[in-house]
Design a protein around this motif. Sequence first.
Motif, PDB file in Angstrom:
ATOM      1  N   TRP A 195      43.486  26.081  43.575  1.00 32.71           N
ATOM      2  CA  TRP A 195      43.300  24.839  43.011  1.00 32.71           C
ATOM      3  C   TRP A 195      44.032  23.761  43.788  1.00 32.71           C
ATOM      4  CZ3 TRP A 195      47.027  21.334  40.572  1.00 32.71           C
ATOM      5  CH2 TRP A 195      46.421  20.507  39.924  1.00 32.71           C
TER       6      TRP A 195
ATOM      7  N   SER B 295      38.147  17.029  34.350  1.00 28.82           N
ATOM      8  CA  SER B 295      37.117  17.065  33.358  1.00 28.82           C
ATOM      9  C   SER B 295      37.368  18.014  32.327  1.00 28.82           C
ATOM     10  CB  SER B 295      35.876  17.465  34.043  1.00 28.82           C
ATOM     11  OG  SER B 295      35.821  18.827  34.295  1.00 28.82           O
ATOM     12  N   GLY B 296      38.328  18.814  32.417  1.00 26.18           N
ATOM     13  CA  GLY B 296      38.402  19.865  31.285  1.00 26.18           C
ATOM     14  C   GLY B 296      37.580  21.076  31.040  1.00 26.18           C
TER      15      GLY B 296
ATOM     16  N   CYS C  69      37.469  23.412  32.707  1.00 30.37           N
ATOM     17  CA  CYS C  69      37.865  24.917  33.064  1.00 30.37           C
ATOM     18  C   CYS C  69      38.404  25.169  31.646  1.00 30.37           C
ATOM     19  CB  CYS C  69      38.712  25.055  34.162  1.00 30.37           C
ATOM     20  SG  CYS C  69      40.181  23.688  34.261  1.00 30.37           S
TER      21      CYS C  69
ATOM     22  N   CYS D  39      33.560  24.556  37.732  1.00 24.68           N
ATOM     23  CA  CYS D  39      34.316  23.259  38.000  1.00 24.68           C
ATOM     24  C   CYS D  39      33.175  22.371  38.706  1.00 24.68           C
ATOM     25  CB  CYS D  39      35.247  23.747  38.781  1.00 24.68           C
ATOM     26  SG  CYS D  39      36.386  22.415  39.600  1.00 24.68           S
TER      27      CYS D  39
ATOM     28  N   ALA E  67      37.434  21.546  42.849  1.00 25.19           N
ATOM     29  CA  ALA E  67      39.031  21.935  43.009  1.00 25.19           C
ATOM     30  C   ALA E  67      39.137  23.186  42.835  1.00 25.19           C
ATOM     31  CB  ALA E  67      39.579  20.856  41.691  1.00 25.19           C
ATOM     32  N   LEU E  68      38.419  23.904  42.043  1.00 22.89           N
ATOM     33  CA  LEU E  68      38.744  25.241  41.916  1.00 22.89           C
ATOM     34  C   LEU E  68      37.794  26.103  42.963  1.00 22.89           C
ATOM     35  CD1 LEU E  68      38.789  25.764  37.972  1.00 22.89           C
ATOM     36  CD2 LEU E  68      40.839  25.813  39.409  1.00 22.89           C
TER      37      LEU E  68
END
Length: 75
Positions: A19, A27-28, A30, A63, A67-68
């Motif tokens: 990460w 964004s939420g 995940c 994602c 980021a992930l």
Amino acid sequence: MDPKNITKEYTNGEVTIVWQSAKCIHSGNCARNNPDVFQPREKPWIKPEASSSEKIIETVNKCPSGALTYFLNKK
Ligand code: SF4
């Protein structure tokens, strides 16, 4: 090191989730896709033992910001 640009790794022994904080747009996605593993209010916020590696990979691939990412651990 810029504290706003950290890279963290979380592994379940099979797959490692990477990460990068600077890319995360919060964004939420995940947490919605895999709430057992991605828990933004907890520390550590990623719990890689809490679901299957397949589900983790599926979530990481959704994602939106990149980021992930993940890599498979060597056996
Ligand atoms: S899905 Fe990606 S961009 Fe969205 S909160 Fe999770 S890590 Fe951040």
